[in-house]
Design an enzyme around this catalytic site. Structure first.
Site, PDB file in Angstrom:
ATOM      1  N   ASP A  67       7.524   8.848  -5.097  1.00 26.95           N
ATOM      2  CA  ASP A  67       8.639   7.975  -5.461  1.00 26.95           C
ATOM      3  C   ASP A  67       9.261   8.341  -6.807  1.00 26.95           C
ATOM      4  O   ASP A  67       8.707   9.144  -7.563  1.00 26.95           O
ATOM      5  CB  ASP A  67       8.184   6.505  -5.470  1.00 26.95           C
ATOM      6  CG  ASP A  67       6.818   6.310  -6.134  1.00 26.95           C
ATOM      7  OD1 ASP A  67       6.426   7.155  -6.968  1.00 26.95           O
ATOM      8  OD2 ASP A  67       6.140   5.320  -5.823  1.00 26.95           O
ATOM      9  N   ASN A 136      -0.281  -5.575  -6.009  1.00 23.37           N
ATOM     10  CA  ASN A 136       0.215  -6.326  -4.847  1.00 23.37           C
ATOM     11  C   ASN A 136      -0.059  -5.585  -3.537  1.00 23.37           C
ATOM     12  O   ASN A 136       0.473  -5.954  -2.494  1.00 23.37           O
ATOM     13  CB  ASN A 136       1.721  -6.588  -5.010  1.00 23.37           C
ATOM     14  CG  ASN A 136       2.521  -5.299  -5.107  1.00 23.37           C
ATOM     15  OD1 ASN A 136       1.987  -4.200  -4.906  1.00 23.37           O
ATOM     16  ND2 ASN A 136       3.806  -5.413  -5.409  1.00 23.37           N
ATOM     17  N   HIS A 138       0.770  -2.427  -2.882  1.00 23.37           N
ATOM     18  CA  HIS A 138       1.749  -1.393  -2.504  1.00 23.37           C
ATOM     19  C   HIS A 138       1.125   0.002  -2.514  1.00 23.37           C
ATOM     20  O   HIS A 138       0.187   0.275  -3.254  1.00 23.37           O
ATOM     21  CB  HIS A 138       3.018  -1.453  -3.365  1.00 23.37           C
ATOM     22  CG  HIS A 138       2.894  -0.976  -4.780  1.00 23.37           C
ATOM     23  ND1 HIS A 138       3.733  -1.425  -5.775  1.00 23.37           N
ATOM     24  CD2 HIS A 138       2.058  -0.094  -5.387  1.00 23.37           C
ATOM     25  CE1 HIS A 138       3.421  -0.830  -6.911  1.00 23.37           C
ATOM     26  NE2 HIS A 138       2.398  -0.019  -6.712  1.00 23.37           N
ATOM     27  N   GLU A 143       6.700  -2.109  -1.398  1.00 19.53           N
ATOM     28  CA  GLU A 143       6.285  -3.436  -1.828  1.00 19.53           C
ATOM     29  C   GLU A 143       5.977  -4.314  -0.607  1.00 19.53           C
ATOM     30  O   GLU A 143       6.347  -3.965   0.521  1.00 19.53           O
ATOM     31  CB  GLU A 143       7.417  -4.057  -2.665  1.00 19.53           C
ATOM     32  CG  GLU A 143       7.766  -3.263  -3.917  1.00 19.53           C
ATOM     33  CD  GLU A 143       6.730  -3.388  -5.032  1.00 19.53           C
ATOM     34  OE1 GLU A 143       5.519  -3.261  -4.760  1.00 19.53           O
ATOM     35  OE2 GLU A 143       7.127  -3.584  -6.200  1.00 19.53           O
TER      36      GLU A 143
HETATM   37  P1  PGA Z   1      -1.751   2.429 -11.563  1.00 15.84           P
HETATM   38  O1  PGA Z   1      -0.641   2.291 -10.437  1.00 15.84           O
HETATM   39  O2  PGA Z   1      -2.556   3.636 -11.252  1.00 15.84           O
HETATM   40  O3  PGA Z   1      -0.976   2.560 -12.828  1.00 15.84           O
HETATM   41  O4  PGA Z   1      -2.568   1.172 -11.509  1.00 15.84           O
HETATM   42  C1  PGA Z   1      -0.973   2.409  -9.090  1.00 15.84           C
HETATM   43  C2  PGA Z   1       0.218   2.071  -8.233  1.00 15.84           C
HETATM   44  O5  PGA Z   1       0.991   1.160  -8.604  1.00 15.84           O
HETATM   45  O6  PGA Z   1       0.398   2.702  -7.192  1.00 15.84           O
END
Ligand code: PGA
Length: 253
Positions: A67, A136, A138, A143
């Protein structure tokens, strides 16, 4: 799902880097799916160390990141293109032009998403997809309520995601509201997926994704339908799993 629970975050990142190195030695021309975020920083550090030791070459590989923020050019310090250059690409031997991310600054982001989806498909889809997990649930920037069959497209980020990622932005600057993300369907076409989560903050999402119902409420739960999915956790991230003893029994650390 193969659920591997290791003692701590360091063991997890070493193992994740080892899996990528094994993939590259088994298939030097692998198409890798890469991720960003705090969890991956440690994975990339270990991967760079393996590369320096001569145990991981990216010379024949292609990569596609999950992304990118809409509106951020690749040289913006908070863009994922910049993150990837700093944290990985500038330190390894991936060929110029072989590392792909969606173009956040594209004039027509929806068309850029379509182009990116087609580029992933034209490369023969992903061999090994690395995934982090949002608070959450994702994966990528898919999302909650993302279609479980979605392809690369624009997504509006949830407040919790923007808050979690605001630590990467200078004071007074907020993460963009929109991102281009590979879809869940795109991710599910990968031949193998490796989901990495560490720390207690992720324990709820991890439990929902592994043991909850398959639901767009927790998008990572779709990985229950993937034939070749490994989830790599530290003890803290695994702490809310109901069948913890079972997973430890099947795959002792
Ligand atoms: P993080 O993010 O490794 O910074 O916790 C993971 C994500 O949001 O996919």
């Amino acid at each position: 799902m193969k659920i591997l629970i290791l003692d701590d975050a360091e063991a997890v990142s070493a193992r994740a880097a080892g899996e990528i190195a094994s993939q590259l030695s088994a298939k030097p021309a692998s198409v890798l799916g890469l991720a960003t975020g705090g969890t991956m920083e440690a994975v990339y550090e270990q991967l760079i160390a393996l590369h320096r030791d001569g145990r991981a070459s990216f010379a024949g590989a292609t990569s596609f990141n999950l992304d990118e923020y809409v509106g951020l050019a690749g040289d913006h310090p908070c863009s994922y293109r910049h993150y990837m250059a700093q944290k990985l690409f500038d330190h390894i031997d991936i060929a110029p032009g072989a590392a792909h991310l969606p173009l956040g600054e594209a004039e027509d982001p929806a068309a850029e998403a379509e182009r990116y989806e087609a580029a992933v498909a034209a490369a023969g889809d992903i061999d090994l997809q690395l995934l982090g997990l949002g608070l959450n649930g994702h994966i990528g920037f898919n999302e909650p309520t993302s279609s479980l069959a979605s392809i690369t497209r624009l997504k509006t980020l949830e407040r919790s995601t923007r808050e979690a990622n605001s630590r990467y932005f200078p004071e007074g600057e907020e993460p963009p509201r929109l991102a281009i993300t590979m879809g869940i369907g795109t991710i599910m076409r990968a031949r193998e997926v490796l989901l990495v989560a560490t720390g207690e903050a992720k324990a709820r999402a991890v439990a929902q994704v592994i043991e909850g119902p398959i639901s767009a409420r927790w998008p990572g739960s779709i990985l229950q339908m993937h034939r070749q999915a490994t989830v790599l956790l530290d003890r803290a991230a695994a702490s809310e799993l109901e069948l913890l003893d079972y997973y430890l029994d099947v795959h002792p650390a």
